[in-house]
Enzyme design. Structure first.
Site, PDB file in Angstrom:
ATOM      1  N   ASP A 225       0.831  -1.201   0.000  1.00  0.00           N
ATOM      2  CA  ASP A 225       0.000   0.000   0.000  1.00  0.00           C
ATOM      3  C   ASP A 225       0.873   1.261   0.000  1.00  0.00           C
ATOM      4  OD1 ASP A 225      -2.808   0.990   0.404  1.00  0.00           O
ATOM      5  OD2 ASP A 225      -1.940   1.872   2.207  1.00  0.00           O
ATOM      6  N   GLU A 278      14.399 -15.413   0.442  1.00  0.00           N
ATOM      7  CA  GLU A 278      14.784 -16.502   1.346  1.00  0.00           C
ATOM      8  C   GLU A 278      13.740 -17.612   1.370  1.00  0.00           C
ATOM      9  OE1 GLU A 278      15.414 -15.168   5.355  1.00  0.00           O
ATOM     10  OE2 GLU A 278      16.623 -13.482   4.626  1.00  0.00           O
TER      11      GLU A 278
HETATM   12  C1  GLC Z   1      -4.187   3.064  -0.716  1.00  0.00           C
HETATM   13  C2  GLC Z   1      -5.400   2.175  -0.612  1.00  0.00           C
HETATM   14  C3  GLC Z   1      -6.549   3.011  -0.172  1.00  0.00           C
HETATM   15  C4  GLC Z   1      -6.226   3.587   1.181  1.00  0.00           C
HETATM   16  C5  GLC Z   1      -4.930   4.369   1.153  1.00  0.00           C
HETATM   17  C6  GLC Z   1      -4.418   4.655   2.531  1.00  0.00           C
HETATM   18  O1  GLC Z   1      -4.328   4.021  -1.711  1.00  0.00           O
HETATM   19  O2  GLC Z   1      -5.625   1.505  -1.808  1.00  0.00           O
HETATM   20  O3  GLC Z   1      -7.745   2.286  -0.123  1.00  0.00           O
HETATM   21  O4  GLC Z   1      -7.263   4.434   1.600  1.00  0.00           O
HETATM   22  O5  GLC Z   1      -3.912   3.644   0.511  1.00  0.00           O
HETATM   23  O6  GLC Z   1      -3.958   3.474   3.134  1.00  0.00           O
END
Ligand code: GLC
Length: 574
Positions: A225, A278
């Site tokens: 993310d 790993e």
């Molecule tokens: C990314 C995710 C989104 C989230 C953001 C903050 O863009 O896809 O859904 O709100 O990160 O974590």
């Protein structure tokens, strides 16, 4: 599988790969949004046992892997992207044993499981952040996050001028344990999502341990993310948005903005790659990095970093043949230069579903949610184009991502009651941006069952629009021409013809280089991959089919095989 190119005369944009190359180079990966996939417990919220029960659907559909959006312990202020415990399952979704059962069943069915890793920020309920608030400025506890003194008299102004992606300023002021006003902390997203300080070795060690925790439990990889956000430029300098850029709901970056796409992130991914390497079994990472241009994105998939990065430039190209053509070509060039596969994606839990976007008057627009008072899409046109776009996508060599429900042709919920909206964007922009709830609606499995088969009790955390009933899986399964059967056929043929590992060459016209039929008009994208020729006709008038080939699959009825209808994609072969 045949390796014969249909159009040897055409210049090859991307060279053919080997069918034995690692799975992630050509996999079709299905995004499961746990809240809305299937609810076994009956509380109206999807859960891990619900997903496990429905895994045969994914096997039947024919995908290679699933990516699970976050199911970790979380106060759910950003639908789980605010993690309070990275090593546990939120009781809303089940427990660790449910995850183990899900992974075991998926593996039995030949499906790999990718989990979501949220390293840019934690929840404000994470023990680290609670400890940071309780500790003094300058403490070890605060050094895991980005705490700073404010500017101006009494430190009453934020430390810099950065904006939160969800609206408003990117800083929140704290209150000291004695009730006096204190320091500020950085949050590039909601104020309940404090950013971690990735210059701190303790943060780095913790996330390597989290990677191992899930790898040991059998995760086949990670979707990372906000992979472009972890490192901020030293000194956290102010930033003036170039005119026009501020309107985008999710920040784009090119390494200039001090909060995004800083070169320092790459060292982190190099160290993670060592961890994954790993482990046996070709574990993989995919970057969620909204960066541009594509050449910057390719930096994330150099041989010693991540395996894949989402190709959002492709998603953003919408229904624009010139943009699609240039994104496709550029994607191969930049990824081939670093030896990485490209990915293709049309929808996810952060954007308006493509069956709706492509039915808007401007089919390249990307509103941050659609409500009753906004322009409503042309649903028939949107679905027609969505099916064509999906067939285009699934023919492209590389790896493709599907978002749950797109195999049913689901549109966005565009008439959701504002009172029900949960996306923090809605609140933080005071309703100016509706946010992402409309693409996160519980799936319709069976038209006549409670909650359309999503939940045994009929409960749903967001209501399903009536338009979902005729699109329910049970209305499409086994029905010739349905969107579900189209996806199934596309995935089967993609596999049989080795399209994911194929080479890519543009086709100039119906008779290709011989040009017997003249060149295709600019609104047509035509290319060959192994023994398949794909013609995506984004125009409204039919164009001639390639000569000497037969129809393999089409996004719409093809009454006359010598023509490719408007707003459709047709796959041809010998
Ligand atoms: C990314 C995710 C989104 C989230 C953001 C903050 O863009 O896809 O859904 O709100 O990160 O974590």
């Amino acid at each position: 599988m045949s390796s014969t190119q249909v159009s040897p005369a055409a210049p090859t944009v991307h060279a053919e790969g080997s069918p034995t190359e690692p799975w992630w180079r050509h996999a079709v990966i299905y995004q499961v949004y746990p809240r809305s996939f299937a609810d076994a417990s009956g509380d109206g919220m999807g859960d891990l046992p619900g997903i496990t029960q429905r895994l045969p659907h994914l096997a039947e559909l024919g995908v290679d892997a699933l990516w699970l959006s976050p199911f970790y312990r979380s106060p759910q202020n950003d639908a789980g992207y605010d993690v309070a415990d990275y090593r546990d399952v939120d009781p809303l979704f089940g427990d660790l044993a449910d995850f183990d059962a899900l992974a075991a069943r998926a593996h039995e069915l030949g499906l790999r499981v990718i989990v979501d890793l949220v390293p840019n920020h934690t929840s404000d309920q994470h023990p680290w952040f609670r400890a940071a608030l309780a500790a003094a400025p300058g403490s070890r506890e605060r050094a895991r996050y980005v705490f700073r003194d404010g500017r101006g008299p009494g430190g009453s102004l934020p430390p810099n001028n950065w904006h939160s992606t969800f609206g408003g300023v990117a800083w929140e002021r704290t209150t000291n344990p004695d009730g006096t006003t204190g320091q500020w902390y950085l949050h590039l997203f909601d104020s309940t999502q404090p950013d971690l300080d990735w210059t701190n070795p303790e943060v780095r060690a913790e996330f390597e341990a989290i990677l191992r925790f899930w790898l040991d439990r059998g995760a086949d990889g990670f979707r990372v993310d906000v992979a472009h956000g972890l490192v901020k430029r030293a000194g956290l300098p102010d930033w003036e948005e170039p005119a026009g850029d501020g309107a985008e709901p999710i920040t784009h970056a090119d390494g200039k903005h001090p909060a995004w796409d800083q070169n320092g992130v790459h060292e982190i991914y190099r160290s993670w790659r060592h961890v994954l390497d790993e482990y046996p079994g070709e574990r993989a990472m995919v970057a969620e990095a909204w960066v541009e241009p594509l050449s910057r994105l390719a930096g994330y998939v150099r041989p010693d970093e991540m395996h894949q990065a989402f190709n959002f430039a492709y998603l953003l190209a919408g229904w624009d043949p010139a943009r699609l053509r240039s994104v496709i070509a550029a994607s191969y060039v930049v990824n081939d230069a670093v030896g990485a596969p490209t990915t293709w994606v049309l929808s996810n839990h952060d954007v308006v579903r493509h069956a709706t976007r492509l039915g808007l008057a401007d089919p390249t627009s990307r509103p941050n949610g659609i409500g009753l008072h906004d322009e409503q899409p042309d649903a028939v046109l949107g679905l027609r184009r969505a099916r064509a776009a999906s067939l285009l996508t699934l023919a492209l060599p590389g790896s493709a991502y599907l978002y749950q429900g797109e195999e049913l042709g689901l549109p966005e919920h565009t008439s959701l009651d504002d009172e029900l909206r949960q996306d923090p964007t809605y609140r933080r922009t005071e309703g100016k941006e509706l946010g992402r709830d409309g693409c996160r609606i519980p799936l319709p499995w069976a038209a006549d069952e409670p909650a359309m088969g999503f939940s045994p009790t009929g409960a749903t955390w967001l209501p399903q629009p009536p338009e979902y009933a005729p699109l329910a899986l049970d209305r499409q399964r086994g029905v010739a021409g349905s969107t579900y059967e189209l996806y199934r056929a596309a995935l089967r043929l993609r596999r049989e013809h080795g399209l994911g590992t194929g080479g890519f060459a543009w086709v100039a016209g119906p008779g290709d280089a011989s040009a017997t039929g003249g060149a295709y008009p600019p609104e047509v994208l035509a290319f060959s991959v192994r023994d398949v020729v794909v013609v995506a006709n984004l125009g409204t008038t039919p164009v001639p089919a390639p000569t000497g080939l037969r129809v393999l699959l089409a996004s719409t009825d093809v009454p006359d095989e010598s023509q490719v209808p408007g707003e459709s994609t047709v796959w041809f072969t010998r």
